[in-house]
Scaffold this motif. Structure first.
Motif, PDB file in Angstrom:
ATOM      1  N   TYR A   1       6.012 -18.164 -10.508  1.00  0.00           N
ATOM      2  CA  TYR A   1       6.277 -19.379 -11.456  1.00  0.00           C
ATOM      3  C   TYR A   1       5.522 -19.817 -12.443  1.00  0.00           C
ATOM      4  N   ASP A   2       5.621 -20.083 -13.278  1.00  0.00           N
ATOM      5  CA  ASP A   2       4.768 -21.107 -14.581  1.00  0.00           C
ATOM      6  C   ASP A   2       4.397 -22.641 -13.866  1.00  0.00           C
ATOM      7  N   ARG A   3       5.805 -22.834 -13.613  1.00  0.00           N
ATOM      8  CA  ARG A   3       6.000 -24.423 -12.432  1.00  0.00           C
ATOM      9  C   ARG A   3       6.857 -24.491 -11.474  1.00  0.00           C
ATOM     10  N   PHE A   4       6.669 -24.966 -10.532  1.00  0.00           N
ATOM     11  CA  PHE A   4       7.443 -25.245  -8.874  1.00  0.00           C
ATOM     12  C   PHE A   4       7.354 -26.749  -9.135  1.00  0.00           C
ATOM     13  N   ILE A   5       8.316 -27.220  -9.734  1.00  0.00           N
ATOM     14  CA  ILE A   5       8.688 -28.299  -9.999  1.00  0.00           C
ATOM     15  C   ILE A   5       9.569 -29.759  -8.821  1.00  0.00           C
ATOM     16  N   ARG A   6       8.621 -30.223  -8.677  1.00  0.00           N
ATOM     17  CA  ARG A   6       9.324 -30.979  -7.487  1.00  0.00           C
ATOM     18  C   ARG A   6      10.067 -32.445  -7.926  1.00  0.00           C
ATOM     19  N   THR A   7      11.411 -32.813  -8.223  1.00  0.00           N
ATOM     20  CA  THR A   7      12.198 -34.089  -7.900  1.00  0.00           C
ATOM     21  C   THR A   7      11.160 -35.219  -7.943  1.00  0.00           C
ATOM     22  N   VAL A   8      10.392 -35.312  -6.659  1.00  0.00           N
ATOM     23  CA  VAL A   8      10.052 -36.472  -6.744  1.00  0.00           C
ATOM     24  C   VAL A   8       8.619 -37.296  -7.902  1.00  0.00           C
ATOM     25  N   GLU A   9       8.692 -35.894  -8.579  1.00  0.00           N
ATOM     26  CA  GLU A   9       7.422 -36.733  -9.618  1.00  0.00           C
ATOM     27  C   GLU A   9       7.848 -37.035 -10.641  1.00  0.00           C
ATOM     28  N   ALA A  10       7.067 -38.018 -11.378  1.00  0.00           N
ATOM     29  CA  ALA A  10       7.044 -38.840 -11.957  1.00  0.00           C
ATOM     30  C   ALA A  10       7.432 -38.549 -13.524  1.00  0.00           C
ATOM     31  N   ASP A  11       7.150 -37.446 -13.829  1.00  0.00           N
ATOM     32  CA  ASP A  11       7.788 -37.027 -14.949  1.00  0.00           C
ATOM     33  C   ASP A  11       9.032 -36.773 -15.195  1.00  0.00           C
ATOM     34  N   HIS A  12       9.699 -36.453 -13.774  1.00  0.00           N
ATOM     35  CA  HIS A  12      11.109 -35.519 -13.638  1.00  0.00           C
ATOM     36  C   HIS A  12      11.729 -37.060 -13.959  1.00  0.00           C
ATOM     37  N   HIS A  13      11.131 -37.976 -13.338  1.00  0.00           N
ATOM     38  CA  HIS A  13      12.767 -39.394 -13.241  1.00  0.00           C
ATOM     39  C   HIS A  13      11.719 -39.638 -14.575  1.00  0.00           C
ATOM     40  N   ARG A  14      10.921 -39.753 -15.153  1.00  0.00           N
ATOM     41  CA  ARG A  14      11.167 -39.935 -16.200  1.00  0.00           C
ATOM     42  C   ARG A  14      12.326 -39.688 -17.607  1.00  0.00           C
ATOM     43  N   ALA A  15      12.455 -38.329 -17.454  1.00  0.00           N
ATOM     44  CA  ALA A  15      12.935 -37.691 -17.991  1.00  0.00           C
ATOM     45  C   ALA A  15      14.904 -37.184 -17.094  1.00  0.00           C
ATOM     46  N   SER A  16      14.664 -37.920 -16.338  1.00  0.00           N
ATOM     47  CA  SER A  16      16.112 -38.036 -15.594  1.00  0.00           C
ATOM     48  C   SER A  16      16.883 -39.416 -16.592  1.00  0.00           C
ATOM     49  N   GLN A  17      15.891 -40.453 -16.063  1.00  0.00           N
ATOM     50  CA  GLN A  17      16.280 -41.933 -17.018  1.00  0.00           C
ATOM     51  C   GLN A  17      16.538 -42.279 -18.551  1.00  0.00           C
ATOM     52  N   ALA A  18      15.653 -40.587 -19.475  1.00  0.00           N
ATOM     53  CA  ALA A  18      16.024 -40.441 -20.704  1.00  0.00           C
ATOM     54  C   ALA A  18      17.632 -39.491 -20.752  1.00  0.00           C
ATOM     55  N   ILE A  19      17.534 -38.695 -20.429  1.00  0.00           N
ATOM     56  CA  ILE A  19      18.739 -38.388 -20.071  1.00  0.00           C
ATOM     57  C   ILE A  19      19.819 -39.269 -20.013  1.00  0.00           C
ATOM     58  N   TRP A  20      19.917 -39.903 -18.809  1.00  0.00           N
ATOM     59  CA  TRP A  20      21.020 -40.747 -17.998  1.00  0.00           C
ATOM     60  C   TRP A  20      21.000 -41.750 -20.130  1.00  0.00           C
ATOM     61  N   ARG A  21      19.834 -42.586 -20.440  1.00  0.00           N
ATOM     62  CA  ARG A  21      19.870 -43.088 -21.557  1.00  0.00           C
ATOM     63  C   ARG A  21      20.628 -42.375 -22.666  1.00  0.00           C
ATOM     64  N   ARG A  22      20.871 -41.490 -23.208  1.00  0.00           N
ATOM     65  CA  ARG A  22      20.895 -40.510 -24.322  1.00  0.00           C
ATOM     66  C   ARG A  22      22.714 -40.257 -23.894  1.00  0.00           C
ATOM     67  N   MET A  23      22.971 -40.572 -22.399  1.00  0.00           N
ATOM     68  CA  MET A  23      24.782 -39.661 -22.343  1.00  0.00           C
ATOM     69  C   MET A  23      25.481 -41.577 -22.673  1.00  0.00           C
ATOM     70  N   GLU A  24      23.783 -42.214 -21.871  1.00  0.00           N
ATOM     71  CA  GLU A  24      24.918 -44.306 -22.219  1.00  0.00           C
ATOM     72  C   GLU A  24      24.524 -44.627 -23.828  1.00  0.00           C
ATOM     73  N   ALA A  25      24.450 -43.837 -24.536  1.00  0.00           N
ATOM     74  CA  ALA A  25      23.563 -44.109 -25.689  1.00  0.00           C
ATOM     75  C   ALA A  25      25.672 -44.012 -26.398  1.00  0.00           C
ATOM     76  N   ALA A  26      26.168 -42.340 -25.916  1.00  0.00           N
ATOM     77  CA  ALA A  26      26.979 -41.600 -26.703  1.00  0.00           C
ATOM     78  C   ALA A  26      28.040 -42.339 -25.971  1.00  0.00           C
ATOM     79  N   GLY A  27      27.765 -43.745 -25.416  1.00  0.00           N
ATOM     80  CA  GLY A  27      29.018 -44.126 -24.778  1.00  0.00           C
ATOM     81  C   GLY A  27      29.704 -43.183 -23.836  1.00  0.00           C
TER      82      GLY A  27
END
Ligand code: MSP
Length: 524
Positions: free
Chosen positions: A93-119
């Motif tokens: 693998y090129d990245r072994f991701i763990r969802t507790v990682e800080a960048d993952h929290h940030r990405a998840s909150q960003a997609i949330w905000r975009r879904m919210e902005a879409a109503g």
């Protein structure tokens, strides 16, 4: 020479729940993804391959509670075993991701905000069934009856009645575009999984509960004190996190949308309905393909489970039989997309028949005879029709059939064609009998042995994605330079001449595939 496609290729596996140690089913998916990643790299593509662990949610929280530890502590330990498994099985693998990682929290909150902005998000109350084992909400109509009348999910897992305040995602809004997507050829494979998903959407989609308030082990909903995201919202976002989302990174530009999400058949709904809907809402491009592979079952087609005592540790299997024999077995034995079963006997039988006795033996006798009868050296030679016929057959299997089948993810077909070419080589050895030619016609013996040497190089190059270590060990012995082992290099006809000119000489050949013995019952 054919133009090589160097375009980016992004492949992901599902990220596993680290609520226990990995089993052979997890290894199967990781190995298959690794074979695809290696295959695409050898075709010249610029590959990114991501795998990892899905660490939030009620299932993890409860398991940790049972063990009297924090969810984070459980996740840290178990995620480590998943990473170890990948490393031990040569899963690059090129990245072994763990969802507790800080960048993952940030990405998840960003997609949330975009879904919210879409109503597409609204606050309401969830009242309905939830399966903690599946981390999934189910409609009453989907439940099945278990023993003693117990209600079970369609995956036969217990469900519990859940009532809580929750954010909802307007899934119902996406019915039409989802149907169109599911019907578009190539998006969901194998095609047999398509009808079930289409039927599910056609029944009408209900809005999806996407946050929880009764526990806090998850990614925080932006601007909320008490909501964490439904674990699948954050889990699916991992595919974007690894590319640097929400930043406008070069990786996002190169690798999104993903070429392939490789997952098991039990989680197709999440990947081909929820995930595309989230992406449509967030105005992001959709993955090109989702492939739902089958399940690996224990001996006799039984489901693996702790209570049946048939859960197999993939590292033990690799230690007993060898990493490459295990990889070969899994890809060769199971028609990709269908369920398959494994047993120590089946691994030993397959590996001995095809790797040790056929390919390994071909390599060993060819190289040994060149070593003994030609002092390990090579020289320019002229082939006759029978040699050309063999080389043509091998070249076709290695340069055309195997790559075409692998491109379609039909691994067992591709390997079968390769194995037929191996058999043809062994038949040629028997017919040409170089050991006899040694006395009767030494010049002809040289032609025969070198024809086999040329064929072996094609065979070894082609099978690299499946048995990377063993193929490399063979190509090393044969003096094929590291940088000349791609599928495009197979079309290079000058390589043998270059070896001759460089004065290459074989060292005493080392066998690559030892015959396997079936260990005592107690050991596996
Ligand atoms: N965490 C979710 C996936 C989130 S992806 C955004 C999950 N985890 S899992 O640990 O239960 O499963 C991980 C992967 O392994 C899934 O693709 C699943 O289908 C696969 N398998 C689990 N058991 C399996 C077999 N016995 N055989 C083959 N694959 C199996 O689902």
């Amino acid at each position: 020479m054919a133009h090589t496609d160097t375009s980016p290729y992004y492949i992901t596996t599902a990220i596993s729940y680290p609520n226990g140690r990995p089993h052979i089913g997890h290894a199967y998916e990781a190995i298959a993804a690794d074979v695809i990643a290696r295959f695409q790299r050898l075709r010249g593509r610029t590959v990114r391959f991501q795998t990892g662990t899905d660490e939030h949610g009620l299932k993890m929280a409860r398991k940790a509670e049972e063990q009297g530890r924090t969810a984070r502590d459980l996740a840290d330990e178990m995620s480590g075993y998943f990473q170890e498994m990948c490393d031990a099985l040569n899963v690059g693998y090129d990245r072994f991701i763990r969802t507790v990682e800080a960048d993952h929290h940030r990405a998840s909150q960003a997609i949330w905000r975009r879904m919210e902005a879409a109503g597409d998000l609204y606050l309401d109350r969830y009242e309905g069934w939830y399966s903690v084992r599946d981390e999934a909400y189910y409609d009453e109509s989907e439940l099945v009856e278990g023993e003693g009348g117990a209600k079970l999910s369609p995956q036969n897992t217990p469900v519990e009645w859940t009532v809580e305040e929750s954010w909802f995602f307007r899934l119902s809004k996406y019915e039409e575009p989802l149907l169109e997507l599911l019907k578009s050829p190539g998006f969901l494979e194998p095609a047999s999984r398509r009808n079930e998903m289409i039927a599910f959407v056609e029944q009408g989609l209900r809005d999806l509960s996407v946050s929880r308030t009764s526990f806090d082990w998850g990614v925080k909903v932006p601007n909320s004190d008490n909501h964490v995201m439904y674990v699948w919202v954050d889990a699916l976002t991992n595919y974007l996190t690894g590319l640097g989302f929400p930043d406008d990174t070069a990786m996002m530009r190169d690798f999104w949308p993903a070429d392939l999400h490789l997952i098991g058949k039990d989680i197709v709904r999440f990947h081909t309905i929820y995930w595309p809907a989230f992406l449509m809402s967030a105005d992001l491009p959709l993955p090109k393909k989702v492939f739902g592979h089958g399940f690996l079952l224990a001996r006799g087609g039984e489901k693996m489970s702790k209570s049946l005592g048939n859960v197999v540790d993939p590292l033990e299997l690799a230690n007993t039989f060898g990493i490459d024999a295990l990889r070969y077995f899994l890809l060769r034995e199971v028609a990709f997309g269908q369920d398959g079963s494994y047993s120590p006997e089946a691994i030993v039988t397959r590996a001995n028949a095809e790797l040790a006795n056929s390919f390994g033996n071909l390599a060993q006798r060819t190289l040994s005879m060149i070593f003994k009868n030609m002092d390990g050296t090579l020289e320019a030679f002229e082939t006759s029709d029978v040699d050309d016929a063999l080389l043509g057959e091998v070249a076709d299997a290695c340069r055309n059939v195997l790559p075409d089948e692998f491109e379609k993810l039909a691994f067992s077909n591709g390997i079968e064609a390769w194995m037929r070419a191996v058999y043809a080589c062994n038949q040629y050895v028997d017919e040409q009998a170089p050991w006899t030619l040694k006395k009767t016609d030494p010049e002809r013996m040289k032609v025969v042995l070198q024809t086999l040497f040329v064929a072996l190089r094609d065979l070894a190059v082609a099978i690299q994605p499946v048995v990377p270590e063993k193929a490399a060990a063979l190509l090393d012995q044969m003096g094929v330079p590291q940088g000349q082992r791609s599928y495009a290099d197979l079309a290079d006809t000058q390589w043998f001449q270059r070896l001759v000119e460089a004065g290459f000489a074989l060292q005493k050949p080392q066998g690559i595939f030892p015959r396997l013995e079936l260990p005592d019952e107690a050991e596996v």
